[in-house]
Scaffold this motif. Structure first.
Motif, PDB file in Angstrom:
ATOM      1  N   ASP A 132     -57.697 113.307  76.667  1.00 27.14           N
ATOM      2  CA  ASP A 132     -57.207 112.035  76.117  1.00 27.14           C
ATOM      3  C   ASP A 132     -56.408 112.264  74.837  1.00 27.14           C
ATOM      4  N   TYR A 133     -56.793 113.286  74.073  1.00 26.67           N
ATOM      5  CA  TYR A 133     -56.099 113.588  72.821  1.00 26.67           C
ATOM      6  C   TYR A 133     -56.001 115.100  72.642  1.00 26.67           C
ATOM      7  N   ASP A 139     -43.557 119.163  66.195  1.00 25.22           N
ATOM      8  CA  ASP A 139     -42.961 118.443  67.325  1.00 25.22           C
ATOM      9  C   ASP A 139     -42.782 119.361  68.521  1.00 25.22           C
ATOM     10  N   SER A 142     -46.143 119.758  70.193  1.00 22.13           N
ATOM     11  CA  SER A 142     -46.487 118.481  70.824  1.00 22.13           C
ATOM     12  C   SER A 142     -45.796 118.330  72.177  1.00 22.13           C
ATOM     13  N   ALA A 146     -47.681 118.448  75.867  1.00 22.05           N
ATOM     14  CA  ALA A 146     -47.572 117.252  76.705  1.00 22.05           C
ATOM     15  C   ALA A 146     -47.259 117.616  78.149  1.00 22.05           C
ATOM     16  N   SER A 152     -49.550 112.230  77.453  1.00 22.19           N
ATOM     17  CA  SER A 152     -48.460 111.571  76.738  1.00 22.19           C
ATOM     18  C   SER A 152     -48.381 112.076  75.300  1.00 22.19           C
ATOM     19  N   GLU A 153     -47.160 112.220  74.792  1.00 23.45           N
ATOM     20  CA  GLU A 153     -46.995 112.618  73.394  1.00 23.45           C
ATOM     21  C   GLU A 153     -47.551 111.568  72.447  1.00 23.45           C
ATOM     22  N   HIS A 154     -47.719 110.340  72.933  1.00 21.44           N
ATOM     23  CA  HIS A 154     -48.316 109.292  72.093  1.00 21.44           C
ATOM     24  C   HIS A 154     -49.788 109.585  71.795  1.00 21.44           C
ATOM     25  N   HIS A 155     -50.396 110.468  72.582  1.00 23.54           N
ATOM     26  CA  HIS A 155     -51.794 110.829  72.364  1.00 23.54           C
ATOM     27  C   HIS A 155     -51.935 112.167  71.655  1.00 23.54           C
TER      28      HIS A 155
END
Length: 375
Positions: A132-133, A139, A142, A146, A152-155
């Protein structure tokens, strides 16, 4: 919380130690090694054997699973419903997980035949479970995590790593390296930490060859270390740690392959000798010089996972050496002149530090404290 091969090591170890002190959340260590559990219990920490009643109960009821590799670091059978935080144990230099496109691990993530699909689903099911994380210190990392983990990069939590943040927040009062120097009457301590070769998963431990004995004359190396007043700490990957048994009897060579990890010493060693290991990325933040001893460069490229395309054009953070005799000459020169890194390599290190440690100024403990406090 747990770690690979039932160790007490790496990012989850240092987050656990932080949470034990900060009391941000109730943190429980799970391991299949009863000795690890006993040692933690003696220190006053909460820890349980994986298959004990309490170990099973807490694995079933935990809100979070925090691990360095896969959910099996805690318990691969009882993770449903838990928030999964994968702290991972390296930096994406070689292709990992779903980005692997060659070598023995390819069929785990990209099975082709019915048999491969059956094996992948039944024997490697935890590798296919997305976290989940994750934490990412830049960057670049990340984006690679991903795709590799199908997350997702949002996580992604943008921060440093617990393993490199810990001794900034909790500095040690005594240095292991300084003690080793005094006890062994040496002026320099070198860490040799080669990468695990994927080809090593083929064949059994009794019949496989030892690539280090083939590439390195350890008797000559030992003599050079004694002459140079240097001590070599040998740290083989956990998957091939048994290979160090053939090496550790030489003077001025100490086998530390059974250490849980090396993060207590990386800030104090004088030189890292590695090959393709992403450990050098963590070492960018230290004062140690770096040498890449790639004695099997061609074979490694053919048999092991490929590196990510971006890695092919990276500037080198240190000297690249292919021959053992050249390595010996480097060590002799270093013994006479401790700081021999070239201006080019120093400039390259600064560039690589920005590439990999863009968010190092954001402490991982603060970010992870906020995550579990707000959930």
């Amino acid at each position: 919380m747990g770690s690979y091969k039932n160790k007490f090591a790496d990012n989850s170890k240092y987050l656990y130690l932080h949470w034990q002190q900060a009391k941000t959340i109730r943190s429980i260590w799970i391991s299949g090694d009863k000795d690890v559990i006993a040692q933690l219990t003696i220190q006053g920490y909460e820890a349980y054997y994986r298959w004990s009643i309490k170990g099973i109960f807490h694995a079933l009821t935990a809100k979070y699973y925090v691990y360095n590799s896969y959910i099996g670091d805690v318990n691969q059978y009882f993770a449903n419903g838990a928030v999964k935080i994968n702290l991972w144990h390296g930096s994406p230099l070689k292709r990992i997980e779903y980005d692997i496109n060659n070598g023995p691990l390819f069929s785990v993530y990209h099975p082709q035949s019915l048999h491969q699909k059956f094996v992948s689903v039944t024997q490697y099911h935890q590798q296919r479970i997305a976290p989940d994380y994750m934490i990412a210190p830049s960057d670049l990392v990340s984006a690679l995590f991903a795709t590799a983990f199908h997350i997702s990069e949002h996580h992604m939590l943008l921060s440093g790593n617990p393993r490199t943040d810990f001794y900034q927040r909790y500095p040690k009062s005594t240095s292991i390296i300084q003690t080793l120097k005094q006890n062994n009457n040496v002026s320099q301590v070198l860490l040799y930490a080669p990468s695990w070769r994927d080809s090593g998963i083929a064949g059994d431990r009794e019949t496989r060859t030892n690539p280090y004995l083939q590439a390195i004359n350890f008797e000559s190396l030992s003599e050079a270390l004694v002459y140079n007043k240097q001590l070599l700490l040998l740290r083989l990957h956990p998957n091939e740690a048994d290979l160090a048994n053939d090496i550790s009897h030489y003077p001025n060579i100490i086998n530390i392959s059974d250490w849980q990890d090396t993060y207590e010493i990386i800030n104090d060693v004088d030189l890292l000798i590695t090959d393709y290991s992403s450990l050098y990325i963590d070492m960018l933040q230290t004062r140690a010089d770096i040498v890449f001893f790639q004695f099997d460069h061609q074979e490694y490229q053919a048999d092991s996972r490929q590196c990510y395309p971006y890695a092919e054009s990276l500037p080198m953070a240190g000297e690249v050496i292919f021959e053992f005799d050249v390595l010996l000459k480097y060590l002799h020169t270093m013994g006479e002149s401790p700081n021999i890194a070239s201006l080019t390599h120093k400039k390259n290190r600064a560039e690589l530090t920005q590439l990999y440690w863009q968010y190092q100024h954001i402490e991982s403990f603060t970010v992870l404290d906020n995550l579990v406090s707000q959930s």
